[in-house]
Design a protein around this motif. Structure first.
Motif, PDB file in Angstrom:
ATOM      1  N   LYS A  63       0.819  -1.209   0.000  1.00 25.55           N
ATOM      2  CA  LYS A  63       0.000   0.000   0.000  1.00 25.55           C
ATOM      3  C   LYS A  63       0.855   1.262   0.000  1.00 25.55           C
ATOM      4  O   LYS A  63       0.351   2.357  -0.216  1.00 25.55           O
ATOM      5  N   LEU A  64       2.149   1.089   0.274  1.00 25.59           N
ATOM      6  CA  LEU A  64       3.074   2.215   0.291  1.00 25.59           C
ATOM      7  C   LEU A  64       3.947   2.194  -0.958  1.00 25.59           C
ATOM      8  O   LEU A  64       4.052   1.172  -1.642  1.00 25.59           O
ATOM      9  N   LYS A  65       4.603   3.311  -1.221  1.00 30.07           N
ATOM     10  CA  LYS A  65       5.467   3.398  -2.394  1.00 30.07           C
ATOM     11  C   LYS A  65       6.906   3.026  -2.084  1.00 30.07           C
ATOM     12  O   LYS A  65       7.719   2.880  -2.993  1.00 30.07           O
ATOM     13  N   ARG A  66       7.210   2.886  -0.782  1.00 27.63           N
ATOM     14  CA  ARG A  66       8.593   2.566  -0.424  1.00 27.63           C
ATOM     15  C   ARG A  66       8.638   1.736   0.853  1.00 27.63           C
ATOM     16  O   ARG A  66       7.868   1.970   1.793  1.00 27.63           O
ATOM     17  N   TYR A  67       9.536   0.786   0.853  1.00 25.25           N
ATOM     18  CA  TYR A  67       9.752  -0.084   2.004  1.00 25.25           C
ATOM     19  C   TYR A  67      11.258  -0.218   2.221  1.00 25.25           C
ATOM     20  O   TYR A  67      12.047  -0.063   1.289  1.00 25.25           O
ATOM     21  N   VAL A  68      11.630  -0.514   3.456  1.00 21.79           N
ATOM     22  CA  VAL A  68      13.041  -0.714   3.790  1.00 21.79           C
ATOM     23  C   VAL A  68      13.193  -2.046   4.508  1.00 21.79           C
ATOM     24  O   VAL A  68      12.457  -2.339   5.456  1.00 21.79           O
ATOM     25  N   ILE A  69      14.124  -2.870   4.039  1.00 20.69           N
ATOM     26  CA  ILE A  69      14.498  -4.085   4.764  1.00 20.69           C
ATOM     27  C   ILE A  69      15.782  -3.758   5.504  1.00 20.69           C
ATOM     28  O   ILE A  69      16.853  -3.666   4.899  1.00 20.69           O
ATOM     29  N   ASP A  70      15.659  -3.511   6.802  1.00 25.90           N
ATOM     30  CA  ASP A  70      16.806  -3.053   7.589  1.00 25.90           C
ATOM     31  C   ASP A  70      17.649  -4.245   8.020  1.00 25.90           C
ATOM     32  O   ASP A  70      17.147  -5.170   8.667  1.00 25.90           O
ATOM     33  N   ASP A  71      18.921  -4.203   7.652  1.00 23.76           N
ATOM     34  CA  ASP A  71      19.864  -5.309   7.893  1.00 23.76           C
ATOM     35  C   ASP A  71      19.421  -6.574   7.170  1.00 23.76           C
ATOM     36  O   ASP A  71      19.228  -7.639   7.765  1.00 23.76           O
ATOM     37  N   SER A  72      19.269  -6.459   5.852  1.00 30.48           N
ATOM     38  CA  SER A  72      18.761  -7.582   5.056  1.00 30.48           C
ATOM     39  C   SER A  72      19.685  -8.792   5.068  1.00 30.48           C
ATOM     40  O   SER A  72      19.233  -9.921   4.862  1.00 30.48           O
ATOM     41  N   GLN A  73      20.985  -8.581   5.365  1.00 35.42           N
ATOM     42  CA  GLN A  73      21.881  -9.748   5.396  1.00 35.42           C
ATOM     43  C   GLN A  73      21.531 -10.701   6.536  1.00 35.42           C
ATOM     44  O   GLN A  73      21.872 -11.882   6.492  1.00 35.42           O
ATOM     45  N   TYR A  74      20.824 -10.188   7.571  1.00 35.15           N
ATOM     46  CA  TYR A  74      20.447 -11.064   8.673  1.00 35.15           C
ATOM     47  C   TYR A  74      19.396 -12.086   8.269  1.00 35.15           C
ATOM     48  O   TYR A  74      19.220 -13.105   8.954  1.00 35.15           O
ATOM     49  N   LEU A  75      18.679 -11.841   7.169  1.00 31.02           N
ATOM     50  CA  LEU A  75      17.771 -12.883   6.666  1.00 31.02           C
ATOM     51  C   LEU A  75      18.559 -14.149   6.361  1.00 31.02           C
ATOM     52  O   LEU A  75      18.120 -15.259   6.671  1.00 31.02           O
ATOM     53  N   MET A  76      19.735 -13.983   5.775  1.00 29.80           N
ATOM     54  CA  MET A  76      20.599 -15.134   5.485  1.00 29.80           C
ATOM     55  C   MET A  76      21.288 -15.640   6.740  1.00 29.80           C
ATOM     56  O   MET A  76      21.355 -16.848   6.982  1.00 29.80           O
ATOM     57  N   ALA A  77      21.802 -14.723   7.543  1.00 33.04           N
ATOM     58  CA  ALA A  77      22.560 -15.122   8.733  1.00 33.04           C
ATOM     59  C   ALA A  77      21.697 -15.898   9.719  1.00 33.04           C
ATOM     60  O   ALA A  77      22.124 -16.927  10.259  1.00 33.04           O
ATOM     61  N   PHE A  78      20.475 -15.412   9.981  1.00 27.35           N
ATOM     62  CA  PHE A  78      19.594 -16.097  10.921  1.00 27.35           C
ATOM     63  C   PHE A  78      19.194 -17.467  10.399  1.00 27.35           C
ATOM     64  O   PHE A  78      19.078 -18.435  11.158  1.00 27.35           O
ATOM     65  N   GLU A  79      18.975 -17.571   9.079  1.00 25.38           N
ATOM     66  CA  GLU A  79      18.640 -18.873   8.497  1.00 25.38           C
ATOM     67  C   GLU A  79      19.826 -19.828   8.629  1.00 25.38           C
ATOM     68  O   GLU A  79      19.648 -21.015   8.894  1.00 25.38           O
ATOM     69  N   MET A  80      21.040 -19.310   8.485  1.00 19.15           N
ATOM     70  CA  MET A  80      22.224 -20.151   8.626  1.00 19.15           C
ATOM     71  C   MET A  80      22.334 -20.695  10.047  1.00 19.15           C
ATOM     72  O   MET A  80      22.644 -21.869  10.249  1.00 19.15           O
TER      73      MET A  80
END
Length: 203
Positions: A63-80
């Motif tokens: 619904k917004l025109k902009r989003y931020v994924i803050d510290d996106s590398q943690y998506l990989m790190a936490f999965e690891m």
């Protein structure tokens, strides 16, 4: 043109999250992967503990025109870490596919005027500074930055925090010709305005 992913590279404390400070609460949605408090007093809408599933669910109804994924590398790190006891190389393939899948989702399944900013840590290699990843698949088989048309990097010098918009040959920074000056303030709202002006997204 579909949705636009933009990568902001920088070490911890180098001004990535602070760059959101000039947005109003109605302008941006923040996926706060590491559940950290924002480094300024202004209140913005954020979801703590964001996962791939939650991010894609929200973006599918953007619904917004902009989003931020803050510290996106943690998506990989936490999965690891979650898969630390899983043997074999398949887990690294899964991690690479999940992160690439998120970038593809932004490009193919969000509105044409939607920009998603990936605030991402860096790592140093023999070839220079690049986006931090896990496993060799994302590095050897897929250069993550290759999926982005805009990659900016934080810089701190003489008390000033800024973004560098073009590479000096030691990193993976890039942006379209004449979109930005070579060095700009670390102001993500300014970056957003310039991107929309350049590609005429407000029309």
């Amino acid at each position: 043109m579909m949705g636009i992913p933009v990568m902001i590279l920088g070490e911890s404390g180098s001004g990535k999250s602070t760059s959101m400070r000039n947005f109003d609460i109605s302008e941006v949605g923040i996926f706060n992967v590491a559940s950290k408090p924002l480094p300024f007093r202004k209140k913005l809408n954020k979801v703590d503990g964001a996962t791939y599933q939650l991010i894609e669910k929200c973006l599918s109804k953007a619904k917004l025109k902009r989003y931020v994924i803050d510290d996106s590398q943690y998506l990989m790190a936490f999965e690891m870490f979650d898969k630390a006891k899983v043997t074999g190389y398949n887990k690294f393939t899964d991690m690479a596919l999940n992160f690439k899948g998120l970038i593809d989702f932004v490009i193919k399944k969000t509105p044409p005027n939607c920009i998603v900013y990936f605030l991402h840590h860096t790592q140093k290699t023999d070839l220079g500074i690049k986006a931090k990843t896990v496993g060799k698949m994302l590095d050897d088989q897929l250069t993550v930055e290759g999926l982005f048309s805009i990659v900016l990097r934080t810089k701190y010098e003489s008390g000033r925090y800024s973004f560098v918009t073009q590479t000096d040959g030691t990193d993976t920074v890039k942006s379209p010709m004449d979109m930005f000056e070579r060095e700009i303030d670390n102001d993500l709202k300014f970056v957003d305005e310039k991107i929309r002006e350049y590609w005429e997204l407000n029309k």
